[in-house]
Design an enzyme around this catalytic site. Structure first.
Site, PDB file in Angstrom:
ATOM      1  N   HIS A  67      12.724  -2.696   2.195  1.00 58.05           N
ATOM      2  CA  HIS A  67      12.087  -1.318   2.767  1.00 58.05           C
ATOM      3  C   HIS A  67      13.146  -0.328   2.027  1.00 58.05           C
ATOM      4  O   HIS A  67      14.357  -0.267   2.365  1.00 58.05           O
ATOM      5  CB  HIS A  67      11.970  -1.192   4.127  1.00 58.05           C
ATOM      6  CG  HIS A  67      11.014  -2.308   4.554  1.00 58.05           C
ATOM      7  ND1 HIS A  67       9.770  -2.185   4.357  1.00 58.05           N
ATOM      8  CD2 HIS A  67      11.296  -3.473   5.344  1.00 58.05           C
ATOM      9  CE1 HIS A  67       9.211  -3.372   5.101  1.00 58.05           C
ATOM     10  NE2 HIS A  67      10.159  -4.239   5.482  1.00 58.05           N
ATOM     11  N   ARG A  95      12.971   4.167  12.838  1.00 56.54           N
ATOM     12  CA  ARG A  95      11.964   5.111  12.611  1.00 56.54           C
ATOM     13  C   ARG A  95      10.946   4.665  13.644  1.00 56.54           C
ATOM     14  O   ARG A  95      11.595   4.281  14.821  1.00 56.54           O
ATOM     15  CB  ARG A  95      11.140   5.028  11.345  1.00 56.54           C
ATOM     16  CG  ARG A  95      11.963   5.237  10.220  1.00 56.54           C
ATOM     17  CD  ARG A  95      11.299   5.104   8.830  1.00 56.54           C
ATOM     18  NE  ARG A  95      10.292   6.099   8.916  1.00 56.54           N
ATOM     19  CZ  ARG A  95       9.085   5.986   7.917  1.00 56.54           C
ATOM     20  NH1 ARG A  95       9.252   4.838   7.024  1.00 56.54           N
ATOM     21  NH2 ARG A  95       8.206   6.601   7.747  1.00 56.54           N
ATOM     22  N   GLU A  97      12.436  -9.630   1.862  1.00 58.63           N
ATOM     23  CA  GLU A  97      11.693  -8.369   2.172  1.00 58.63           C
ATOM     24  C   GLU A  97      12.620  -7.072   1.999  1.00 58.63           C
ATOM     25  O   GLU A  97      13.756  -7.098   2.617  1.00 58.63           O
ATOM     26  CB  GLU A  97      11.253  -8.613   3.607  1.00 58.63           C
ATOM     27  CG  GLU A  97      10.522  -7.401   4.382  1.00 58.63           C
ATOM     28  CD  GLU A  97      10.285  -7.403   5.969  1.00 58.63           C
ATOM     29  OE1 GLU A  97      10.595  -8.706   6.302  1.00 58.63           O
ATOM     30  OE2 GLU A  97       9.928  -6.496   6.415  1.00 58.63           O
ATOM     31  N   TYR A 107      11.267   8.567   1.549  1.00 58.15           N
ATOM     32  CA  TYR A 107      11.301   7.888   0.693  1.00 58.15           C
ATOM     33  C   TYR A 107      12.010   7.954  -0.713  1.00 58.15           C
ATOM     34  O   TYR A 107      11.931   7.116  -1.726  1.00 58.15           O
ATOM     35  CB  TYR A 107       9.842   7.540   0.168  1.00 58.15           C
ATOM     36  CG  TYR A 107       9.066   6.673   1.456  1.00 58.15           C
ATOM     37  CD1 TYR A 107       9.526   5.613   2.144  1.00 58.15           C
ATOM     38  CD2 TYR A 107       8.179   7.407   2.109  1.00 58.15           C
ATOM     39  CE1 TYR A 107       8.970   4.984   3.223  1.00 58.15           C
ATOM     40  CE2 TYR A 107       7.382   6.630   3.467  1.00 58.15           C
ATOM     41  CZ  TYR A 107       7.800   5.569   3.847  1.00 58.15           C
ATOM     42  OH  TYR A 107       7.084   5.139   4.942  1.00 58.15           O
ATOM     43  N   ASN A 161       7.935  -5.654  -0.782  1.00 55.83           N
ATOM     44  CA  ASN A 161       8.091  -4.494   0.044  1.00 55.83           C
ATOM     45  C   ASN A 161       6.458  -4.329   0.597  1.00 55.83           C
ATOM     46  O   ASN A 161       5.669  -3.950  -0.221  1.00 55.83           O
ATOM     47  CB  ASN A 161       8.340  -3.215  -0.753  1.00 55.83           C
ATOM     48  CG  ASN A 161       8.233  -2.071   0.412  1.00 55.83           C
ATOM     49  OD1 ASN A 161       7.832  -2.171   1.339  1.00 55.83           O
ATOM     50  ND2 ASN A 161       8.994  -0.905   0.019  1.00 55.83           N
ATOM     51  N   ARG A 165       5.317  11.038  -2.252  1.00 59.97           N
ATOM     52  CA  ARG A 165       4.921  10.712  -0.839  1.00 59.97           C
ATOM     53  C   ARG A 165       6.115  10.893   0.088  1.00 59.97           C
ATOM     54  O   ARG A 165       7.064  10.308  -0.112  1.00 59.97           O
ATOM     55  CB  ARG A 165       4.489   9.188  -0.747  1.00 59.97           C
ATOM     56  CG  ARG A 165       4.492   8.790   0.587  1.00 59.97           C
ATOM     57  CD  ARG A 165       4.373   7.238   0.408  1.00 59.97           C
ATOM     58  NE  ARG A 165       4.022   6.569   1.872  1.00 59.97           N
ATOM     59  CZ  ARG A 165       4.343   5.417   2.198  1.00 59.97           C
ATOM     60  NH1 ARG A 165       4.772   4.526   1.457  1.00 59.97           N
ATOM     61  NH2 ARG A 165       4.005   5.131   3.304  1.00 59.97           N
ATOM     62  N   PRO A 189       0.845  -1.325  -0.011  1.00 61.71           N
ATOM     63  CA  PRO A 189      -0.109  -0.050   0.193  1.00 61.71           C
ATOM     64  C   PRO A 189       0.948   1.360  -0.198  1.00 61.71           C
ATOM     65  O   PRO A 189       1.907   1.477   0.667  1.00 61.71           O
ATOM     66  CB  PRO A 189      -0.785   0.151   1.245  1.00 61.71           C
ATOM     67  CG  PRO A 189       0.050  -1.219   2.130  1.00 61.71           C
ATOM     68  CD  PRO A 189       0.641  -2.138   1.162  1.00 61.71           C
ATOM     69  N   ASN A 190       0.315   2.295  -0.566  1.00 66.91           N
ATOM     70  CA  ASN A 190       1.094   3.505  -0.730  1.00 66.91           C
ATOM     71  C   ASN A 190       1.984   3.574  -1.632  1.00 66.91           C
ATOM     72  O   ASN A 190       2.613   4.902  -1.756  1.00 66.91           O
ATOM     73  CB  ASN A 190       1.039   4.159   0.601  1.00 66.91           C
ATOM     74  CG  ASN A 190      -0.299   4.159   1.396  1.00 66.91           C
ATOM     75  OD1 ASN A 190      -1.169   4.991   0.986  1.00 66.91           O
ATOM     76  ND2 ASN A 190      -0.266   3.725   2.590  1.00 66.91           N
ATOM     77  N   ALA A 220       3.119  -0.880   4.962  1.00 62.27           N
ATOM     78  CA  ALA A 220       2.439  -0.872   6.173  1.00 62.27           C
ATOM     79  C   ALA A 220       2.278  -2.208   6.512  1.00 62.27           C
ATOM     80  O   ALA A 220       2.073  -2.470   7.912  1.00 62.27           O
ATOM     81  CB  ALA A 220       1.438   0.292   6.385  1.00 62.27           C
TER      82      ALA A 220
HETATM   83  C1  DQA Z   1       8.309   0.851   4.048  1.00 67.89           C
HETATM   84  C2  DQA Z   1       8.426   1.398   5.564  1.00 67.89           C
HETATM   85  C3  DQA Z   1       6.853   0.976   5.976  1.00 67.89           C
HETATM   86  O1  DQA Z   1       6.858   1.190   7.415  1.00 67.89           O
HETATM   87  C4  DQA Z   1       6.002   1.977   5.525  1.00 67.89           C
HETATM   88  O2  DQA Z   1       4.420   1.694   6.028  1.00 67.89           O
HETATM   89  C5  DQA Z   1       5.724   2.162   3.975  1.00 67.89           C
HETATM   90  C6  DQA Z   1       7.157   1.913   3.364  1.00 67.89           C
HETATM   91  C7  DQA Z   1       9.504   1.241   3.310  1.00 67.89           C
HETATM   92  O3  DQA Z   1       9.702   0.954   2.134  1.00 67.89           O
HETATM   93  O4  DQA Z   1      10.466   1.955   3.788  1.00 67.89           O
HETATM   94  O5  DQA Z   1       4.901   2.236   3.442  1.00 67.89           O
HETATM   95  O6  DQA Z   1       7.783  -0.347   3.487  1.00 67.89           O
END
Ligand code: DQA
Length: 149
Positions: free
Chosen positions: A100, A107, A98, A23, A74, A18, A10-11, A77
């Protein structure tokens, strides 16, 4: 040829817009293009999918069985909330890395725990877009060590 499913949670469709200070400025298309190039240099291929919906991600993981050799994810959240995505990965038993963009461990406390990490080969966190490239390389090296051509 090794086939890797790349899932963006998501996002991540908002990448570039964003919170760029967290990011970065690359868009999701930039990330996918970089991964396609990297895959080519590794003699592998990728299929990329982004979804804001947990169930869509789970369906994609289930459908990957017998189709893709590895999963680069990735989970956004959902990393910190989704027992269901973790169970899907465990259920299909596809080697998973995985990734990020941000370093989740430096964080907020709620980002420190990953439900996915215990079912992944490993986690790469904090290198921006480079996390994806490193993750793909690590995953392909792992897959090649399982089944050297
Ligand atoms: C994320 C880190 C997560 O905590 C966050 O909710 C994201 C992006 C990252 O790529 O740093 O959406 O996965």
């Amino acid at each position: 040829m090794l086939s890797v499913l790349v899932l963006h949670g998501p996002n991540l469709n908002l990448l570039g817009l964003r919170e760029p200070e967290v990011y970065g400025r690359s868009t999701l298309d930039d990330v996918n293009r970089l991964l396609e190039e990297e895959a080519r240099s590794l003699q592998a291929e990728i299929t990329a999918l982004q979804s804001n919906h947990e169930g869509v991600l789970i369906d994609a993981i289930q459908a990957a069985r017998g189709k893709h050799h590895g999963l680069l994810i990735n989970p956004g959240a959902y990393t910190h909330t989704s027992v269901a995505i973790r169970d899907a990965i465990a259920g299909v038993a596809i080697p998973t890395v995985e990734v990020h963009l941000s370093n989740i461990h430096r964080r907020e406390a709620f980002r420190h725990h990953s439900y996915i990490a215990p079912v992944a080969i490993g986690q790469i966190s904090g290198f921006g877009v480079e996390s994806y490239r490193l993750g793909l390389r690590a995953l392909v090296a792992h897959l090649q060590s399982l089944d050297p051509a």
